[in-house]
Design an enzyme around this catalytic site. Sequence first.
Site, PDB file in Angstrom:
ATOM      1  N   LYS A   1       0.836  -1.205   0.000  1.00 53.48           N
ATOM      2  CA  LYS A   1       0.000   0.000   0.000  1.00 53.48           C
ATOM      3  C   LYS A   1       0.870   1.253   0.000  1.00 53.48           C
ATOM      4  CE  LYS A   1      -4.117  -1.881   0.108  1.00 53.48           C
ATOM      5  NZ  LYS A   1      -4.852  -2.049   1.374  1.00 53.48           N
TER       6      LYS A   1
ATOM      7  N   LYS B   1      -7.384 -13.204 -11.292  1.00 54.23           N
ATOM      8  CA  LYS B   1      -8.738 -13.442 -10.807  1.00 54.23           C
ATOM      9  C   LYS B   1      -9.595 -12.203 -10.988  1.00 54.23           C
ATOM     10  CE  LYS B   1      -8.011 -12.205  -5.928  1.00 54.23           C
ATOM     11  NZ  LYS B   1      -8.111 -12.671  -4.533  1.00 54.23           N
TER      12      LYS B   1
ATOM     13  N   LYS C   1     -12.390  -5.974  -8.399  1.00 54.93           N
ATOM     14  CA  LYS C   1     -12.958  -4.649  -8.639  1.00 54.93           C
ATOM     15  C   LYS C   1     -11.932  -3.697  -9.254  1.00 54.93           C
ATOM     16  CE  LYS C   1     -15.878  -5.204  -4.537  1.00 54.93           C
ATOM     17  NZ  LYS C   1     -16.105  -4.773  -3.152  1.00 54.93           N
TER      18      LYS C   1
END
Length: 335
Positions: free
Chosen positions: A116, A199, A202
């Site tokens: 992150k 996979k 979003k």
Amino acid sequence: MTSEKKDIVVSGIRPTGNLHLGNYFGAIKSFLTMQEECKCYFFIADWHSLTTHPHPDNILKNTRTILAEYLACGIDPSKAVIYAQSDVKEVLELYLYLNMNAYLGELERTTSFKEKARKQPNNVNAGLLTYPTLMAADILMHRAVKVPVGKDQEQNMEMARKFARRFNTIYGVDFFPEPASFSLSSKAVKVPGLDGSGKMGKSEGNAIYLMDDEKAIRQKVMKAVTDSGPTEPNSEKPEAIQNLFTLLEIVSSPDTYNYFNDKYNDCSVRYGDLKKQLAEDIVLFTAPIREKILEIAADTDYLERVAREGAEQARESARLTVDKVREIIGFPALR
């Protein structure tokens, strides 16, 4: 005669957009089984979403979206506790206590923090650093023994177990169980995206959402990545083609899958026909869920009631934990 004690399961999802086929077959379908067998707490992790500073208007909207979609998929508030994380303030108190025993070095070494921090170098906030302790608080709050997670969360689960052990050791108690990572792999399916690799997700832009209408589904499927077709009988399928067959296996009948699989193996497959059939089968599968989502989302009174009653049940569990933790640490019980 006493009833058998059920395992406690906790699972949370960040309200960052609509649910997609990957969410359904990768997790929710298994949740429907677990709510029959376990004491389940399914929460919407709206506090976790604050690390990316969502607009205030979107927080409630996104939380209610996930709630409506959970309910439309069949998660039953009479069988499982469904609640918004921010409705249970006790989570923050336990988060504080766990942070007091969490060390800077171990938090900085977590893969999730490093990734992150790399992706958002101008927003490396304390919430990102202490994500594992908030996740641990969510889990330990209900003294869960099972947490269904993917491999990407395994390090954070080990941190949760470490925090539970550390608390028990520091205070000489056997209070927090060490939550086990619960793999859904035997029941769940890894749903591929439409971009030929990886996979469905979003953020990858390769998802079919449960809320997508027929037109959107058909457009997305027809744009799915393919190749020029097999040149040798019974040849191995490239990843992009295998992804299409995986989707076909999930939503279509065995006869449909076998028909196109045979066509592939004898080199006569027509990808346009395959994708048209796949799109229609996805539409057939998602249409009832989409209709239910729209129906539930329009019933704001029902959504409010489910959220309120879920929060009450979650707080009841949370208060028992926090009262005991306060006693163990040496603070008086809240009046």
